[in-house]
Design a protein around this motif. Structure first.
Motif, short mmCIF file in Angstrom:
data_model
loop_
_atom_site.label_atom_id
_atom_site.label_comp_id
_atom_site.label_asym_id
_atom_site.label_seq_id
_atom_site.Cartn_x
_atom_site.Cartn_y
_atom_site.Cartn_z
N TYR A 164 -6.50 -6.22 -12.17
CA TYR A 164 -6.48 -7.62 -12.62
C TYR A 164 -7.47 -8.44 -11.80
CZ TYR A 164 -2.11 -6.32 -14.92
OH TYR A 164 -1.16 -5.71 -15.70
N ALA A 165 -7.94 -9.53 -12.36
CA ALA A 165 -8.86 -10.40 -11.64
C ALA A 165 -8.17 -11.09 -10.47
CB ALA A 165 -9.45 -11.44 -12.60
N GLU A 166 -6.89 -11.41 -10.62
CA GLU A 166 -6.12 -12.08 -9.58
C GLU A 166 -5.00 -11.16 -9.10
OE1 GLU A 166 -6.99 -14.90 -8.36
OE2 GLU A 166 -8.57 -15.35 -9.83
N PRO A 167 -4.53 -11.35 -7.85
CA PRO A 167 -3.43 -10.51 -7.35
C PRO A 167 -2.19 -10.61 -8.23
CG PRO A 167 -4.44 -11.78 -5.57
CD PRO A 167 -5.03 -12.31 -6.84
N SER A 168 -1.51 -9.50 -8.37
CA SER A 168 -0.30 -9.44 -9.19
C SER A 168 0.87 -8.94 -8.34
CB SER A 168 -0.51 -8.51 -10.39
OG SER A 168 0.72 -8.18 -10.99
N PRO A 169 1.91 -9.74 -8.19
CA PRO A 169 3.06 -9.29 -7.38
C PRO A 169 3.67 -7.99 -7.90
CG PRO A 169 3.20 -11.64 -7.83
CD PRO A 169 2.08 -11.11 -8.67
N VAL A 170 3.71 -7.84 -9.21
CA VAL A 170 4.29 -6.62 -9.79
C VAL A 170 3.44 -5.41 -9.42
CG1 VAL A 170 4.86 -5.44 -11.94
CG2 VAL A 170 5.36 -7.88 -11.69
N LEU A 171 2.12 -5.56 -9.52
CA LEU A 171 1.23 -4.45 -9.20
C LEU A 171 1.28 -4.13 -7.70
CD1 LEU A 171 -0.79 -2.61 -10.71
CD2 LEU A 171 -2.61 -4.12 -9.88
N GLU A 172 1.36 -5.15 -6.87
CA GLU A 172 1.44 -4.93 -5.43
C GLU A 172 2.72 -4.19 -5.06
OE1 GLU A 172 -0.73 -5.41 -2.92
OE2 GLU A 172 -2.14 -5.81 -4.54
N ALA A 173 3.81 -4.52 -5.75
CA ALA A 173 5.09 -3.84 -5.49
C ALA A 173 4.98 -2.36 -5.90
CB ALA A 173 6.22 -4.52 -6.25
N GLN A 174 4.32 -2.10 -7.01
CA GLN A 174 4.13 -0.72 -7.45
C GLN A 174 3.27 0.05 -6.45
OE1 GLN A 174 2.46 -1.14 -11.35
NE2 GLN A 174 4.46 -1.44 -12.35
N ARG A 175 2.23 -0.61 -5.95
CA ARG A 175 1.35 0.03 -4.96
C ARG A 175 2.12 0.40 -3.71
NH1 ARG A 175 -1.29 -1.77 -0.50
NH2 ARG A 175 -3.27 -0.73 0.06
N ALA A 176 2.91 -0.55 -3.20
CA ALA A 176 3.68 -0.29 -1.99
C ALA A 176 4.68 0.85 -2.19
CB ALA A 176 4.41 -1.57 -1.56
N GLU A 177 5.33 0.87 -3.35
CA GLU A 177 6.30 1.93 -3.64
C GLU A 177 5.61 3.29 -3.73
OE1 GLU A 177 9.61 3.12 -7.08
OE2 GLU A 177 8.43 1.28 -7.25
N TYR A 178 4.42 3.32 -4.33
CA TYR A 178 3.70 4.60 -4.48
C TYR A 178 3.24 5.13 -3.12
CZ TYR A 178 0.10 7.91 -6.00
OH TYR A 178 -0.66 9.04 -6.18
N LEU A 179 2.69 4.25 -2.28
CA LEU A 179 2.23 4.67 -0.97
C LEU A 179 3.40 5.11 -0.09
CD1 LEU A 179 -0.57 2.06 -0.19
CD2 LEU A 179 -0.80 4.40 -1.05
N SER A 180 4.54 4.44 -0.22
CA SER A 180 5.73 4.86 0.52
C SER A 180 6.18 6.24 0.09
CB SER A 180 6.86 3.84 0.31
OG SER A 180 8.06 4.26 0.94
N TYR A 181 6.09 6.50 -1.21
CA TYR A 181 6.44 7.82 -1.74
C TYR A 181 5.53 8.90 -1.15
CZ TYR A 181 6.33 11.61 -5.21
OH TYR A 181 6.32 12.84 -5.82
N LEU A 182 4.22 8.64 -1.11
CA LEU A 182 3.27 9.59 -0.57
C LEU A 182 3.51 9.85 0.92
CD1 LEU A 182 -0.10 8.59 -2.28
CD2 LEU A 182 1.47 10.43 -2.91
N ASP A 183 3.94 8.82 1.64
CA ASP A 183 4.17 8.95 3.08
C ASP A 183 5.33 9.91 3.38
OD1 ASP A 183 2.10 7.34 3.81
OD2 ASP A 183 3.31 5.51 3.91
N GLY A 184 6.14 10.20 2.38
CA GLY A 184 7.27 11.09 2.59
C GLY A 184 6.91 12.57 2.60
N PHE A 185 5.65 12.90 2.30
CA PHE A 185 5.23 14.29 2.27
C PHE A 185 4.71 14.74 3.64
CE2 PHE A 185 5.10 13.09 -2.17
CZ PHE A 185 5.60 14.22 -2.80
N VAL A 186 4.85 16.01 3.93
CA VAL A 186 4.35 16.58 5.18
C VAL A 186 2.82 16.43 5.21
CG1 VAL A 186 4.12 18.69 6.54
CG2 VAL A 186 6.26 18.21 5.33
N GLY A 187 2.31 15.97 6.33
CA GLY A 187 0.87 15.80 6.47
C GLY A 187 0.34 14.55 5.84
N ALA A 188 1.24 13.63 5.45
CA ALA A 188 0.79 12.43 4.78
C ALA A 188 -0.09 11.58 5.69
CB ALA A 188 1.99 11.59 4.31
N GLY A 189 0.14 11.65 6.99
CA GLY A 189 -0.64 10.83 7.91
C GLY A 189 -2.10 11.26 8.00
N GLU A 190 -2.41 12.43 7.46
CA GLU A 190 -3.79 12.91 7.53
C GLU A 190 -4.67 12.40 6.41
OE1 GLU A 190 -3.51 17.12 7.50
OE2 GLU A 190 -2.31 17.25 9.34
N ARG A 191 -4.07 11.75 5.43
CA ARG A 191 -4.87 11.28 4.30
C ARG A 191 -5.57 9.96 4.63
NH1 ARG A 191 -2.04 7.16 1.90
NH2 ARG A 191 0.23 7.15 2.09
#
Length: 402
Positions: A375-402
């Motif tokens: 989107y051209a402007e920040p979207s709270p819904v999209l930011e929440a989805q981004r945070a949830e997705y990155l949190s999910y990825l952080d739960g995998f082994v070796g996530a800190g290496e990405r």
């Protein structure tokens, strides 16, 4: 069972073509041969043998095409084809997720693309690599789409070339809205006006979005050229299964002109598109161009055309190759020698090597790239989805290496 003539050219009152369950291979081939030159209304300036055809109506739109300009068009088509073939090979080798070939449609795309003026706007589907080339969109920028690492790699406003549209026919509605805006903003009415062109295939003409775009453009007299590349096959269905009439004649039902051009003739495509764009920019409303061409390769790299069309059909169209007819014309008229053709061939090989090197070494985007520039402007819904997705990825082994 209906005859080949009924299938491809049904007459009023005929019901057999509509009720037949499926054409036989013989009927499909007969239908193709019956329309292989596009019919009496086809606009052609350069025959498959490379001979110039006079056209009192359209010659005036290509008076500037001298030997140098024709050699440039030959170069355009050759390099675009080489890029297409290299990208196809890269997909087969696992470097691209999918590829959409344009093999055989170079003249339609280069002719139409070179007809555009700087302030005109183009809306592609997902096969318009040649038009992208004409709008100075780097072929490398196209690769990110098919490598699934980017939405599009160019600024559509600066390039006057909209991002690729994957949904069949959806770009027609987008183009209709944009062209309506050109009229509302007063950018239409004289030779310096703007126009829009929208590209789609014969299969898209069966989509509701295309017909809605026709309606809106007609009602609002939008400066929009509908450019249909009729490559004979909508994935696995022949054109004869989609329409009782030639596609260009559909424009009559919406109240604007339609014309059929030899889509393998770059001069004719250039002339007809220039004419149509001029009509639109001066206020004469929408136009439909049917570029009668042929898809020489698969619909995409996920498709196997040998399952639904016969080899003699392909062989017949090889004789109408859009690049070879320009080569023949240049050679016959002393406008290019063997050194020129060898120079272009070498340039194409070097270009392909650059494409391969770029694609193989493309960096993988960070995981959150999918959420940026949506989107051209920040979207709270999209930011929440981004945070949830990155949190999910952080739960995998070796996530800190990405």
């Amino acid at each position: 069972m209906s005859s080949p003539e009924q299938w491809t050219h049904p007459q009023p009152g005929d019901s057999s073509a509509a009720t037949a369950a499926k054409p036989t291979p013989e009927q499909v081939i007969a239908g193709l041969r019956a329309t292989s030159e596009g019919g009496a209304d086809l606009v052609q300036l350069l025959t498959p043998e490379g001979e110039r055809v006079d056209s009192p109506e359209f010659d005036r739109y290509v008076t500037d095409i001298d030997g140098a300009r024709l050699r440039s068009l030959f170069r355009d088509m050759t390099l675009v084809r080489r890029f297409d073939r290299e990208a196809n090979a890269l997909q087969r080798q696992g470097q691209l997720g999918i590829w959409v070939p344009l093999l055989g449609q170079e003249a339609a795309q280069i002719g139409a693309g070179r007809a555009l003026r700087p302030m005109d706007m183009a809306f592609p589907s997902y096969r318009e690599h040649g038009v992208a080339w004409c709008r100075n969109v780097s072929p490398q920028d196209l690769l990110g789409i098919f490598r699934c690492s980017d939405h599009s790699g160019w600024d559509p406003v600066a390039a006057r070339f909209h991002p690729y549209t994957i949904v069949i026919g959806n770009q027609v509605l987008n183009a209709a809205g944009y062209a309506m805006g050109q009229r509302f903003d007063g950018h239409v009415g004289d030779d310096d006006g703007e126009a829009t062109i929208c590209f789609f295939g014969d299969g898209a003409t069966s989509q509701g979005d295309v017909h809605e775009g026709f309606v809106w453009a007609a009602v609002y007299d939008a400066p929009l050229v509908f450019f249909c590349q009729n490559n004979q096959w909508a994935i696995s269905e022949p054109t004869e299964r989609q329409s009782r009439l030639p596609l260009y004649q559909r424009a009559q039902g919406y109240g604007f002109p339609g014309i059929r051009v030899d889509g393998n003739d770059v001069l004719a495509c250039l002339a007809v598109t220039r004419w149509a764009l001029d009509e639109c920019r001066t206020g004469n409303g929408p136009m439909l161009i049917e570029a009668f061409t042929y898809r020489m390769d698969a619909h995409t790299t996920t498709d196997d055309p040998t399952r639904y069309r016969l080899s003699d059909e392909l062989e017949a169209w090889k004789l109408k190759d859009p690049i070879e007819r320009v080569r023949a014309y240049l050679s016959r008229n002393g406008l290019a020698d063997n050194d020129f053709f060898e120079e272009i061939a070498a340039e194409a090989d070097n270009f392909a090597a650059e494409i391969r090197d770029f694609c193989v070494n493309m960096p993988d985007p960070p995981p959150d790239r999918i959420f940026s520039e949506v989107y051209a402007e920040p979207s709270p819904v999209l930011e929440a989805q981004r945070a949830e997705y990155l949190s999910y990825l952080d739960g995998f082994v070796g996530a800190g290496e990405r």
